[in-house]
Design a protein around this motif. Structure first.
Motif: not given
Length: 312
Positions: A144-164
């Motif tokens: 549904m969201l076109s996430k890359p197959k090899n990318l693992y998504i978890s609740s522990y993550f970090a983003v840069k300020s522009f993403v925030a």
């Protein structure tokens, strides 16, 4: 550089202090960084907010937020993002399973050029239900969201300020942080970290909550379900047309005169097609309902109380 930690809190009165202390110990070993910790209590039924208030009185870099009712983990994350001031924002769990001691790996990944970094657990210590839910969520985000197959998504993550900042701009009633990150940037990496067994208690995610999270994910940021519904409808209509031709041919060339055929097949077709129609109507209704709620300015969350410790 300032780091903002966001921790959604629910039934974590027994574990939260240890998580905050671990963040303190980790950041004290890292030079050149200031940090803040934002604790968002999602109307926990235990005394989690009492623990947050006590921590805010003891420490000088905490912000405590208390919701008026339960709005869910992603709403708690949104409240944390809107308070965060750091150049890097790190989100982690309140149960101690996501090791704050390894936050430096996420920070280094962003400093190396990534826009977002997700922890990938070497050995997952989740319950069977959470593991199944994670697999389904991974499949849903890929389709549904076109996430890359090899990318693992978890609740522990970090983003840069522009993403925030891009995440903060979203004011819809149904936030889904994974979708917001994926639509903001494709420069996302995984970082291997350890995963601990839960200290005590059980996960707050039930089957109902997991289903609601999946539904929110693929209706909030994608119209692919509607396209799938169109394809299923077209496929059913095509099969119905082919079966009608088959029935006519069978009646003319095979069945004896006066013989009634196809009653069981007719009932089965009615049940299958009727079920599909109701399913697709429900899906369309879900989209329309969400549009209606959003137009009525339904809030992502309601803050009942906010505590800012001295020095924050």
């Amino acid at each position: 550089m300032q780091i903002s930690y966001i921790i959604p809190c629910y039934r974590s009165a027994e574990t939260l202090r240890a998580v905050v202390n671990e963040i303190d110990e980790t950041m004290n070993l890292m030079t050149g960084y200031d940090y803040e910790i934002i604790l968002v209590n999602d109307d926990s039924p235990d005394n989690t907010f009492d623990v947050i208030k006590a921590l805010c009185q003891e420490k000088s870099h905490l912000i405590g937020i208390n919701f008026a009712r339960n709005f869910g983990q992603h709403a708690a994350l949104m409240a944390g993002f809107k308070e965060a001031k750091g150049e890097i924002v790190i989100c982690l769990d309140d149960d101690g399973q996501t090791p704050a001691a390894e936050a430096g790996k996420l920070i280094k990944a962003l400093e190396a050029g990534a826009d977002a970094a997700y922890a990938k657990y070497i050995h997952k210590q989740h319950s069977g239900l959470r593991k199944i839910g994670s697999r389904i969520n991974d499949l849903m985000t890929r389709i549904m969201l076109s996430k890359p197959k090899n990318l693992y998504i978890s609740s522990y993550f970090a983003v840069k300020s522009f993403v925030a900042e891009e995440i903060k701009r979203y004011d819809g009633a149904y936030p889904y942080v994974i979708g917001l990150v994926l639509r903001t940037t494709k420069n996302i990496v995984n970082v291997d970290v350890s995963h601990r067994a839960r200290i005590n208690g059980a996960s707050g995610y039930t089957i109902g909550k997991l289903f609601a999270l999946w539904l929110n994910g693929f209706t909030a940021f994608s119209i692919k379900p509607l396209r799938i519904a169109t394809l299923v409808g077209a496929f059913s209509a095509f099969n119905g047309f082919i079966y009608a031709l088959y029935t006519i041919a069978r009646r003319i060339f095979i069945a004896p005169p006066g013989m009634v055929i196809g009653f069981a097949a007719l009932i089965s077709a009615i049940l299958v097609i009727g079920g599909l129609i109701l399913l697709m109507l429900g899906l369309v209704g879900e989209y329309i309902g969400r549009m209606y709620i959003t137009m009525n300015n339904s809030p992502q969350y309601v803050i009942k109380e906010k505590i800012v410790s001295l020095g924050s």
